[in-house]
Design a protein around this motif. Structure first.
Motif, PDB file in Angstrom:
ATOM      1  N   ALA A   1     114.269   1.336  89.842  1.00 21.83           N
ATOM      2  CA  ALA A   1     114.030   0.328  90.879  1.00 21.83           C
ATOM      3  C   ALA A   1     115.361  -0.083  91.488  1.00 21.83           C
TER       4      ALA A   1
ATOM      5  N   LEU B   1     107.169  -1.220 102.453  1.00 23.72           N
ATOM      6  CA  LEU B   1     108.142  -1.917 101.618  1.00 23.72           C
ATOM      7  C   LEU B   1     107.475  -3.024 100.811  1.00 23.72           C
TER       8      LEU B   1
ATOM      9  N   ALA C   1     106.060  -1.294  97.884  1.00 16.72           N
ATOM     10  CA  ALA C   1     107.137  -0.947  96.949  1.00 16.72           C
ATOM     11  C   ALA C   1     107.520  -2.171  96.115  1.00 16.72           C
TER      12      ALA C   1
ATOM     13  N   LYS D   1     104.828  -2.880  93.581  1.00 27.31           N
ATOM     14  CA  LYS D   1     104.877  -1.902  92.483  1.00 27.31           C
ATOM     15  C   LYS D   1     106.093  -2.106  91.574  1.00 27.31           C
TER      16      LYS D   1
ATOM     17  N   LEU E   1     109.194  -1.569  92.420  1.00 29.34           N
ATOM     18  CA  LEU E   1     110.237  -0.573  92.702  1.00 29.34           C
ATOM     19  C   LEU E   1     111.353  -1.153  93.555  1.00 29.34           C
ATOM     20  N   LEU E   2     111.052  -2.239  94.255  1.00 32.96           N
ATOM     21  CA  LEU E   2     111.999  -2.842  95.189  1.00 32.96           C
ATOM     22  C   LEU E   2     111.954  -4.357  95.043  1.00 32.96           C
TER      23      LEU E   2
ATOM     24  N   SER F   1     121.140   4.701  96.692  1.00 33.26           N
ATOM     25  CA  SER F   1     119.817   4.735  96.039  1.00 33.26           C
ATOM     26  C   SER F   1     119.952   5.008  94.544  1.00 33.26           C
TER      27      SER F   1
ATOM     28  N   ALA G   1     115.389   2.333 100.246  1.00 32.82           N
ATOM     29  CA  ALA G   1     114.105   2.148  99.564  1.00 32.82           C
ATOM     30  C   ALA G   1     113.253   3.415  99.632  1.00 32.82           C
ATOM     31  N   ARG G   2     113.240   4.091 100.772  1.00 34.42           N
ATOM     32  CA  ARG G   2     112.390   5.286 100.911  1.00 34.42           C
ATOM     33  C   ARG G   2     112.857   6.453 100.055  1.00 34.42           C
TER      34      ARG G   2
ATOM     35  N   VAL H   1     108.170   5.133  96.110  1.00 36.71           N
ATOM     36  CA  VAL H   1     108.070   4.200  97.240  1.00 36.71           C
ATOM     37  C   VAL H   1     107.214   4.798  98.355  1.00 36.71           C
TER      38      VAL H   1
END
Ligand code: 4H6
Length: 256
Positions: free
Chosen positions: A2, A24, A27, A30, A32-33, A104, A155-156, A161
């Motif tokens: 994350a 987003l 994400a 979830k 992840l972000l 990332s 993020a992508r 994501v």
């Protein structure tokens, strides 16, 4: 895997509005972000919550004060977590996909400082941030859009994501050159046809067609990218063929 961002800005709503939408938002749901936006004015100490002042030496416009920025950075960092602190500004290192990929993979949270007015007191750049990043050679009224560009592009790249596990793989294959052209139904629209190679169903023929079109476009529009791109022997053969057939880019020239 994350990633977390802290944004210091006088317009946290701009950040929240964008992050709170679409892909987003999912994400973030979830896990992840994680994006937290902080209002710089909350770290002022005067009645008017002043974040800017007149420039020493005179001239037009206002300058962002160092005090509130120092207080904000101190408060955000008070949790003791490791952070990479970046400011967004037109004088920074030019951001690209390579920097997005490196960021990332960061284990630290990324703290982004957004400037406004005519600029930020130089002592912030000198002593309070690790680096300055520019998203390109143009001037914005504030760093918020630049911060969102950076968050979105990083993020992508975080697995899960986009929900499409193949997309990152495919992207690394074509990294460094322009994308191939995309088509969807119908096969013919107002006389404009989808290239027959894509309708053939032959995977090899489709892959070859796409690679050739991607190289053709890159040669026509961004020849500078070809020098740095990791091209295969087959790619070089295709390019040589394109160069020898006159320019090989006649079908693109009318688009320019
Ligand atoms: C820091 C310093 C980023 C931030 C000055 C920010 C372009 C980019 C800003 C300024 C930005 C970029 C304030 C200078 C407005 C010009 C905010 N502009 N500016 N290319 N602006 O990444 O006046």
């Amino acid at each position: 895997m994350a990633i977390g961002f802290d944004i210091i800005t006088i317009f946290p709503e701009i950040i929240e509005a964008y992050i709170g939408e679409s892909i987003l938002k999912r994400a973030a749901q979830k896990g992840l972000l994680d994006v937290k936006a902080y209002n710089l004015r909350d770290f002022t100490t005067d009645k008017h919550r002043t974040v800017d002042d007149y420039p020493y030496g005179g001239g037009s416009g206002m300058v962002m004060k160092v005090g509130p920025i120092y207080n904000a950075l101190k408060a955000v960092k008070a949790d003791g977590a490791e952070r990479l602190t970046l400011m967004l500004g037109p004088q920074g290192k030019t951001y690209d996909q390579g920097m997005a990929e490196a960021l990332s993979r960061e284990s630290r949270r990324i703290l982004l400082l957004c400037g406004r007015y005519e600029g930020i007191d130089e002592r912030v750049r000198e002593s309070l941030v690790d680096d300055e990043i520019s998203i390109g050679d143009y001037v914005l009224t504030g760093g918020e859009l630049a911060a969102l560009v950076i968050i979105d592009s990083i993020a992508r790249l975080i697995p899960g994501v986009l929900g499409d596990e193949d997309s990152a793989k495919e992207e690394s294959f074509t990294w460094g050159i322009l994308d191939y052209p995309h088509y969807t139904r119908p096969p013919e629209f107002m006389g404009m046809k989808v290239p027959q190679e894509l309708l053939s169903g032959h995977h090899k023929e489709i892959a070859d067609f796409r690679r050739k079109e991607a190289l053709k476009r890159t040669l026509a529009r961004r020849p500078d990218l070809l020098e740095k791109a990791g091209l295969s022997k087959r790619d070089s053969e295709i390019l040589n063929e394109l160069c020898s057939h006159k320019t090989g880019t006649e079908d693109l020239e009318e688009e320019k």
